[in-house]
Write a protein that holds these residues in place. Sequence first.
Motif, PDB file in Angstrom:
ATOM      1  N   ALA A 137       0.826  -1.204   0.000  1.00  0.00           N
ATOM      2  CA  ALA A 137       0.000   0.000   0.000  1.00  0.00           C
ATOM      3  C   ALA A 137       0.856   1.247   0.000  1.00  0.00           C
ATOM      4  O   ALA A 137       0.562   2.221  -0.701  1.00  0.00           O
ATOM      5  N   ARG A 138       1.939   1.237   0.782  1.00  0.00           N
ATOM      6  CA  ARG A 138       2.807   2.403   0.826  1.00  0.00           C
ATOM      7  C   ARG A 138       3.456   2.660  -0.529  1.00  0.00           C
ATOM      8  O   ARG A 138       3.606   3.801  -0.965  1.00  0.00           O
ATOM      9  N   LYS A 139       3.878   1.588  -1.211  1.00  0.00           N
ATOM     10  CA  LYS A 139       4.500   1.740  -2.532  1.00  0.00           C
ATOM     11  C   LYS A 139       3.515   2.332  -3.542  1.00  0.00           C
ATOM     12  O   LYS A 139       3.895   3.154  -4.383  1.00  0.00           O
ATOM     13  N   ILE A 140       2.256   1.921  -3.445  1.00  0.00           N
ATOM     14  CA  ILE A 140       1.243   2.491  -4.345  1.00  0.00           C
ATOM     15  C   ILE A 140       1.102   3.985  -4.105  1.00  0.00           C
ATOM     16  O   ILE A 140       1.054   4.795  -5.046  1.00  0.00           O
ATOM     17  N   TYR A 141       1.060   4.397  -2.844  1.00  0.00           N
ATOM     18  CA  TYR A 141       0.956   5.811  -2.527  1.00  0.00           C
ATOM     19  C   TYR A 141       2.204   6.570  -2.972  1.00  0.00           C
ATOM     20  O   TYR A 141       2.127   7.701  -3.458  1.00  0.00           O
TER      21      TYR A 141
END
Length: 306
Positions: free
Chosen positions: A287-291
């Motif tokens: 999720a952090r990488k997507i953001y």
Amino acid sequence: MEFQDYYKTLGVDKTASAEEIKKAYRKLARKYHPDVSKEADAEKMMKAVNEANEVLSDPEKRAAYDQVGQGYQSGQDFRAPPNWDGGFEFSGGNFNDTSDFFANLFGQAGKRSQGRRQYQERGEDKHAKIVIDLIDAYQGTTRNITLRAPELDATGHTVNKERTISVQIPKGVKAGQHIRLNGQGSPGFGGGAAGDLYLEVQFREDARFRVEERDVYQTVPVTPWEAALGGGIEVNTPSGTVQVKVPANSQTGRKLRLKGRGIPSTTPGDLYLLLEVVLPPADTEAARKIYETMAHELAFNPRTGA
């Protein structure tokens, strides 16, 4: 025979209005009514009060009484004028306990057939609130409510008694509307009819809904991609599940109108869906990488509009 001062009996002036006479009679009737009074002379006083009210509450009888009673004081020896004939007719009843003064003034017909007019008063109306769910206004329902009211027990003491009644909530009811329950208010006095109970409808608080008259506003959470890309979503509404198309590039606060899906009526209200964009949490590495990718690729700053 003694002259009866009916004004003195009721405690009013000779110029008293009909409303003042009515109020005075009610007050004294409550004081001396045999069902509740503890006065030693209650029955005697009740008869006198009834007789006084019978005369003074009737304009024709009052006028006749005032005419022949000029100059007399209470307790003075009274004789009706020569050839006086009240000429009044009375209907119904078996009341034979009016005074001789009454019979002499209004003729023997009054003595023979005047019915005892027992004081009666309708019970007071009561008001209360009933809280229902919004869906109950769409479908209608039945609710049981418990009422507590003072009553006299067998010994004459006042006790609080509870009773449960079933209330029909009609389809299409709206907040602030009153539901009338005939005869469920305070009991009457002296055999009078009971009052009514008025229930004011209120909707139970629900963060999802806001109601204005018959229009309903419902908050609908959507994902960032649903808001940005648009598309169909399924929404559970008070009237059932509906398919709704979210316009592309929607933002929080966008309002979608569903005509006629508010609270039912001959002219039903509308349902307004208020979109609320909800971000998924960045609680995993993916999720952090997507953001991070979004931050790099989109280079979007909502504070400057760029």
